[in-house]
Design an enzyme around this catalytic site. Structure first.
Site, mmCIF file in Angstrom:
data_model
loop_
_atom_site.group_PDB
_atom_site.id
_atom_site.type_symbol
_atom_site.label_atom_id
_atom_site.label_comp_id
_atom_site.label_asym_id
_atom_site.label_seq_id
_atom_site.Cartn_x
_atom_site.Cartn_y
_atom_site.Cartn_z
ATOM 1 N N GLU A 15 -10.199 8.514 -5.572
ATOM 2 C CA GLU A 15 -10.178 9.942 -5.910
ATOM 3 C C GLU A 15 -11.003 10.763 -4.916
ATOM 4 O O GLU A 15 -11.782 11.647 -5.288
ATOM 5 C CB GLU A 15 -10.697 10.170 -7.344
ATOM 6 C CG GLU A 15 -9.911 9.444 -8.411
ATOM 7 C CD GLU A 15 -8.453 9.890 -8.471
ATOM 8 O OE1 GLU A 15 -8.185 11.065 -8.226
ATOM 9 O OE2 GLU A 15 -7.592 9.032 -8.769
ATOM 10 N N ILE A 16 -10.806 10.471 -3.636
ATOM 11 C CA ILE A 16 -11.536 11.157 -2.572
ATOM 12 C C ILE A 16 -10.731 12.328 -2.024
ATOM 13 O O ILE A 16 -11.262 13.202 -1.360
ATOM 14 C CB ILE A 16 -11.887 10.149 -1.444
ATOM 15 C CG1 ILE A 16 -12.796 9.047 -1.997
ATOM 16 C CG2 ILE A 16 -12.566 10.823 -0.264
ATOM 17 C CD1 ILE A 16 -14.107 9.552 -2.569
ATOM 18 N N GLY A 17 -9.442 12.342 -2.299
ATOM 19 C CA GLY A 17 -8.584 13.392 -1.773
ATOM 20 C C GLY A 17 -7.823 12.970 -0.541
ATOM 21 O O GLY A 17 -7.447 13.796 0.289
ATOM 22 N N THR A 19 -4.749 11.892 -0.199
ATOM 23 C CA THR A 19 -3.354 12.319 -0.094
ATOM 24 C C THR A 19 -3.261 13.771 0.374
ATOM 25 O O THR A 19 -2.422 14.108 1.215
ATOM 26 C CB THR A 19 -2.623 12.121 -1.427
ATOM 27 O OG1 THR A 19 -2.719 10.731 -1.797
ATOM 28 C CG2 THR A 19 -1.162 12.499 -1.312
ATOM 29 N N LYS A 35 2.708 5.088 3.569
ATOM 30 C CA LYS A 35 1.775 4.562 2.575
ATOM 31 C C LYS A 35 2.164 3.103 2.343
ATOM 32 O O LYS A 35 3.161 2.825 1.666
ATOM 33 C CB LYS A 35 1.888 5.368 1.269
ATOM 34 C CG LYS A 35 0.961 4.920 0.132
ATOM 35 C CD LYS A 35 -0.443 5.431 0.333
ATOM 36 C CE LYS A 35 -1.378 4.968 -0.774
ATOM 37 N NZ LYS A 35 -1.596 5.940 -1.829
ATOM 38 N N SER A 39 0.458 2.140 -5.806
ATOM 39 C CA SER A 39 0.177 1.568 -7.124
ATOM 40 C C SER A 39 0.307 2.646 -8.177
ATOM 41 O O SER A 39 -0.514 3.569 -8.245
ATOM 42 C CB SER A 39 -1.241 0.971 -7.163
ATOM 43 O OG SER A 39 -1.336 -0.170 -6.354
ATOM 44 N N ASP A 46 2.505 9.145 -3.754
ATOM 45 C CA ASP A 46 1.778 9.871 -2.711
ATOM 46 C C ASP A 46 2.723 10.311 -1.601
ATOM 47 O O ASP A 46 2.561 11.382 -1.017
ATOM 48 C CB ASP A 46 0.652 8.999 -2.150
ATOM 49 C CG ASP A 46 -0.450 8.761 -3.167
ATOM 50 O OD1 ASP A 46 -0.568 9.568 -4.104
ATOM 51 O OD2 ASP A 46 -1.183 7.773 -3.037
ATOM 52 N N LEU A 103 -4.209 4.559 3.202
ATOM 53 C CA LEU A 103 -4.561 3.384 2.410
ATOM 54 C C LEU A 103 -4.497 3.668 0.910
ATOM 55 O O LEU A 103 -4.625 4.811 0.477
ATOM 56 C CB LEU A 103 -5.989 2.931 2.739
ATOM 57 C CG LEU A 103 -6.256 2.166 4.021
ATOM 58 C CD1 LEU A 103 -7.688 1.633 4.006
ATOM 59 C CD2 LEU A 103 -5.272 1.035 4.239
ATOM 60 N N ALA A 104 -4.341 2.621 0.126
ATOM 61 C CA ALA A 104 -4.406 2.717 -1.334
ATOM 62 C C ALA A 104 -5.816 2.356 -1.764
ATOM 63 O O ALA A 104 -6.156 1.177 -1.890
ATOM 64 C CB ALA A 104 -3.388 1.783 -1.972
#
Length: 213
Positions: A15-17, A19, A35, A39, A46, A103-104
């Site tokens: 949840e860093i932003g 996307t 991507k 998941s 995304d 990355l996921a």
């Protein structure tokens, strides 16, 4: 002719932003997007989010290698789907354009019982643009991510900050790591194509300067 700018966009955590940051960079460079692992949110992935946020007609979207149903760590989501993620399954998309690989999750997120995201980064052989979001503890998480990449000899393109302005944190991280800052994504109430277009125009100059060096 200068080679296209191709890199992996990684975050210091979840949840860093990443996307939204990916959409900004994709729009700034009119880059392709990939991507490798999705998941959960398969109907609103995304890839679809970035597609919805950009305005250019050049970008190509390359299919995910793994599409997993549950919004969990990739290794856990894969297990529920009855598959095992294999590093040998990942191949960089063939494109003559710029390329952004998102990355996921963070660098140390597991893909299977033995391999982490950072192993995939190392295998793909691209530099990393690291997204850091401001919160209590973000300096620690940013420096740990930088150290993990440097320990493996993975080139770091630079840092992109996200969230409300926190000069003390940004200045310390940049000074301590010696990495290039590609600025900060200021928060707005609504993230839409107009927002992405505005911010992308500011980011484009910094990316083009880097690419010209």
């Amino acid at each position: 002719m200068r080679k296209p700018l191709q890199f992996i966009l990684a975050g210091i955590g979840t949840e860093i932003g990443k996307t939204v940051a990916s959409a900004l960079v994709v729009e700034a460079l009119q880059a392709d997007y990939w991507k490798p692992v999705q998941s959960g949110a398969l109907e609103d992935s995304d890839t679809e989010t970035v597609r919805r946020l950009i305005s250019n007609s050049v970008t190509r979207f390359h299919p995910e290698t793994y599409r997993l149903r549950e919004p969990l760590s990739p290794h856990a989501a894969a297990a529920l789907d009855g598959v095992e993620i294999s590093l040998t399954a990942f191949q960089l998309p063939q494109t003559a354009n710029h390329l952004v690989v998102e990355l996921a999750g963070g660098l140390m997120v597991p893909l299977n019982d033995r391999a982490l995201n950072i192993d995939l980064v190392q295998q793909l052989g691209l530099p990393v643009l690291l997204v850091s979001k401001h919160y209590l503890g973000s300096i620690n998480h940013t420096l740990l991510s930088v150290e993990a990449l440097q320990r493996r000899g993975i080139p770091i393109l630079g840092l992109l900050f996200n969230g409300p302005e926190t000069p003390a944190s940004e200045e310390f991280i940049v000074q301590y790591t010696g990495l290039k800052s590609f600025g900060r994504i200021a928060w707005e109430k609504e993230v839409n194509p107009a927002f992405v277009s505005r911010r992308a125009s500011q980011l484009r100059r910094l990316l083009e300067e880097y690419h010209a060096d």
